[in-house]
Design a protein around this motif. Structure first.
Motif, mmCIF file in Angstrom:
data_model
loop_
_atom_site.group_PDB
_atom_site.id
_atom_site.type_symbol
_atom_site.label_atom_id
_atom_site.label_comp_id
_atom_site.label_asym_id
_atom_site.label_seq_id
_atom_site.Cartn_x
_atom_site.Cartn_y
_atom_site.Cartn_z
ATOM 1 N N PHE A 77 -31.385 -76.866 65.224
ATOM 2 C CA PHE A 77 -32.322 -76.936 64.451
ATOM 3 C C PHE A 77 -33.485 -75.746 64.316
ATOM 4 C CE2 PHE A 77 -36.939 -78.334 63.560
ATOM 5 C CZ PHE A 77 -36.609 -78.537 62.536
ATOM 6 N N ALA A 78 -33.962 -74.835 65.774
ATOM 7 C CA ALA A 78 -34.510 -73.874 65.574
ATOM 8 C C ALA A 78 -33.515 -72.653 64.355
ATOM 9 C CB ALA A 78 -35.083 -73.639 66.808
ATOM 10 N N ASP A 79 -32.718 -72.409 64.947
ATOM 11 C CA ASP A 79 -31.536 -71.272 64.471
ATOM 12 C C ASP A 79 -31.245 -71.892 62.847
ATOM 13 O OD1 ASP A 79 -30.975 -69.876 66.694
ATOM 14 O OD2 ASP A 79 -29.170 -70.939 67.289
ATOM 15 N N SER A 80 -31.444 -73.849 61.852
ATOM 16 C CA SER A 80 -31.116 -73.449 60.569
ATOM 17 C C SER A 80 -31.907 -73.699 60.400
ATOM 18 C CB SER A 80 -31.113 -74.429 60.805
ATOM 19 O OG SER A 80 -31.829 -75.670 61.139
ATOM 20 N N LEU A 81 -33.559 -73.488 61.267
ATOM 21 C CA LEU A 81 -35.272 -72.707 60.236
ATOM 22 C C LEU A 81 -35.528 -71.391 59.597
ATOM 23 C CD1 LEU A 81 -37.800 -75.139 62.916
ATOM 24 C CD2 LEU A 81 -37.189 -75.240 60.214
ATOM 25 N N ASN A 82 -34.425 -70.995 60.989
ATOM 26 C CA ASN A 82 -34.726 -69.131 60.635
ATOM 27 C C ASN A 82 -33.951 -68.710 60.115
ATOM 28 O OD1 ASN A 82 -32.621 -66.569 62.043
ATOM 29 N ND2 ASN A 82 -35.725 -66.149 62.140
ATOM 30 N N ARG A 83 -32.581 -69.810 59.329
ATOM 31 C CA ARG A 83 -31.807 -68.861 58.683
ATOM 32 C C ARG A 83 -32.753 -69.217 56.815
ATOM 33 N NH1 ARG A 83 -27.696 -70.903 61.801
ATOM 34 N NH2 ARG A 83 -27.432 -73.127 60.477
ATOM 35 N N THR A 84 -33.133 -70.543 56.584
ATOM 36 C CA THR A 84 -34.186 -71.458 56.139
ATOM 37 C C THR A 84 -34.897 -70.583 55.583
ATOM 38 O OG1 THR A 84 -31.915 -73.698 56.249
ATOM 39 C CG2 THR A 84 -34.222 -73.527 54.641
ATOM 40 N N LEU A 85 -35.708 -70.627 56.017
ATOM 41 C CA LEU A 85 -36.896 -70.422 56.166
ATOM 42 C C LEU A 85 -37.104 -68.544 56.188
ATOM 43 C CD1 LEU A 85 -39.034 -73.244 57.490
ATOM 44 C CD2 LEU A 85 -38.763 -72.304 55.115
ATOM 45 N N HIS A 86 -36.515 -67.617 57.068
ATOM 46 C CA HIS A 86 -36.536 -66.557 57.281
ATOM 47 C C HIS A 86 -38.088 -66.118 57.786
ATOM 48 C CE1 HIS A 86 -33.031 -66.095 54.581
ATOM 49 N NE2 HIS A 86 -33.700 -66.915 53.422
ATOM 50 N N LEU A 87 -38.220 -67.161 59.030
ATOM 51 C CA LEU A 87 -39.090 -66.909 60.111
ATOM 52 C C LEU A 87 -39.194 -66.768 61.502
ATOM 53 C CD1 LEU A 87 -41.754 -69.709 58.114
ATOM 54 C CD2 LEU A 87 -41.921 -66.460 57.958
ATOM 55 N N PRO A 88 -39.663 -65.913 62.057
ATOM 56 C CA PRO A 88 -39.376 -65.879 63.255
ATOM 57 C C PRO A 88 -39.325 -67.402 63.772
ATOM 58 C CG PRO A 88 -41.006 -64.208 62.985
ATOM 59 C CD PRO A 88 -40.758 -65.265 61.732
ATOM 60 N N VAL A 89 -38.637 -67.850 64.680
ATOM 61 C CA VAL A 89 -39.139 -69.494 65.310
ATOM 62 C C VAL A 89 -38.716 -69.011 66.571
ATOM 63 C CG1 VAL A 89 -37.446 -71.466 65.295
ATOM 64 C CG2 VAL A 89 -37.335 -70.303 63.944
ATOM 65 N N HIS A 90 -39.891 -69.547 67.830
ATOM 66 C CA HIS A 90 -39.937 -69.266 69.189
ATOM 67 C C HIS A 90 -39.826 -70.589 69.502
ATOM 68 C CE1 HIS A 90 -41.601 -65.349 68.037
ATOM 69 N NE2 HIS A 90 -42.725 -66.242 67.730
ATOM 70 N N LEU A 91 -38.546 -70.991 71.192
ATOM 71 C CA LEU A 91 -38.699 -72.345 71.641
ATOM 72 C C LEU A 91 -39.149 -72.062 72.599
ATOM 73 C CD1 LEU A 91 -34.852 -72.218 71.724
ATOM 74 C CD2 LEU A 91 -36.274 -73.344 70.313
ATOM 75 N N VAL A 92 -39.763 -73.236 73.205
ATOM 76 C CA VAL A 92 -40.973 -73.475 73.731
ATOM 77 C C VAL A 92 -40.477 -74.561 74.981
ATOM 78 C CG1 VAL A 92 -43.731 -73.466 74.718
ATOM 79 C CG2 VAL A 92 -42.912 -72.250 72.938
ATOM 80 N N ASP A 93 -40.610 -74.535 76.473
ATOM 81 C CA ASP A 93 -40.281 -75.217 77.357
ATOM 82 C C ASP A 93 -41.254 -77.418 76.886
ATOM 83 O OD1 ASP A 93 -40.260 -77.233 79.447
ATOM 84 O OD2 ASP A 93 -40.031 -75.979 80.627
ATOM 85 N N GLU A 94 -40.568 -77.556 76.917
ATOM 86 C CA GLU A 94 -41.757 -78.847 75.770
ATOM 87 C C GLU A 94 -41.728 -80.710 77.387
ATOM 88 O OE1 GLU A 94 -39.209 -82.231 73.744
ATOM 89 O OE2 GLU A 94 -40.394 -80.570 72.369
ATOM 90 N N ARG A 95 -41.344 -80.009 78.542
ATOM 91 C CA ARG A 95 -40.723 -80.815 79.463
ATOM 92 C C ARG A 95 -42.426 -81.573 79.212
ATOM 93 N NH1 ARG A 95 -38.112 -77.696 84.410
ATOM 94 N NH2 ARG A 95 -38.953 -76.336 82.690
ATOM 95 N N LEU A 96 -42.281 -82.906 79.176
ATOM 96 C CA LEU A 96 -43.894 -83.420 79.922
ATOM 97 C C LEU A 96 -44.757 -83.559 78.107
ATOM 98 C CD1 LEU A 96 -44.310 -83.267 83.230
ATOM 99 C CD2 LEU A 96 -42.884 -84.621 82.350
ATOM 100 N N SER A 97 -44.378 -82.694 76.964
ATOM 101 C CA SER A 97 -45.777 -82.489 76.149
ATOM 102 C C SER A 97 -46.226 -84.130 75.598
ATOM 103 C CB SER A 97 -44.917 -81.734 74.986
ATOM 104 O OG SER A 97 -43.590 -81.675 74.354
#
Length: 136
Positions: A77-97
């Motif tokens: 999903f993050a890759d598709s956001l980057n390709r579609t919106l041409h913005l930096p996309v960062h992945l953050v550990d969401e354990r227990l959020s």
């Protein structure tokens, strides 16, 4: 420069935005997922409306730190956001959020019905705030 946080789930996507200075995160909305194209279109609308410069996506990891099937879906999903919106996309550990969001809502004595309506955007805010705090 605003940042956007996303809690990507099977049925919904929680959305949060930072303030313009990038100090605090606030929940914005919950997108009810329909098609991948519609989901990306709604996210793109929010990006344009609020002048978002970067996106943070929660990456669910297993408790031992490995990335399982759900984590792989979020990476795609993050890759598709980057390709579609041409913005930096960062992945953050969401354990227990989501657990932290649920606990906060319980402590605030929010009803079960109301919790279901806001849990995803609150989890997105926690994910985004984690990212913002790590940048300081």
């Amino acid at each position: 420069m605003r940042s956007m946080g996303l809690d990507y789930g099977d049925r919904t996507i929680g959305v949060a935005l930072s303030d313009e200075l990038g100090w605090t995160a606030q929940g914005l909305e919950v997108i009810r997922r329909t098609t991948p194209e519609d989901d990306l279109e709604r996210i793109g609308q929010i990006v344009r409306e609020y002048g978002v410069a970067e996106i943070v996506v929660g990456l669910p990891k297993n408790m031992n730190g490995t990335i399982g099937p759900r984590g792989q879906i979020c990476k795609e999903f993050a890759d598709s956001l980057n390709r579609t919106l041409h913005l930096p996309v960062h992945l953050v550990d969401e354990r227990l959020s989501t657990v932290a969001a649920e606990r906060t809502l319980l402590e605030a004595d929010v009803s079960r019905k109301k919790r279901k309506q806001v849990i995803d955007k609150m989890a997105a805010a926690i994910i985004l705030q984690t990212y913002l705090d790590s940048k300081r």
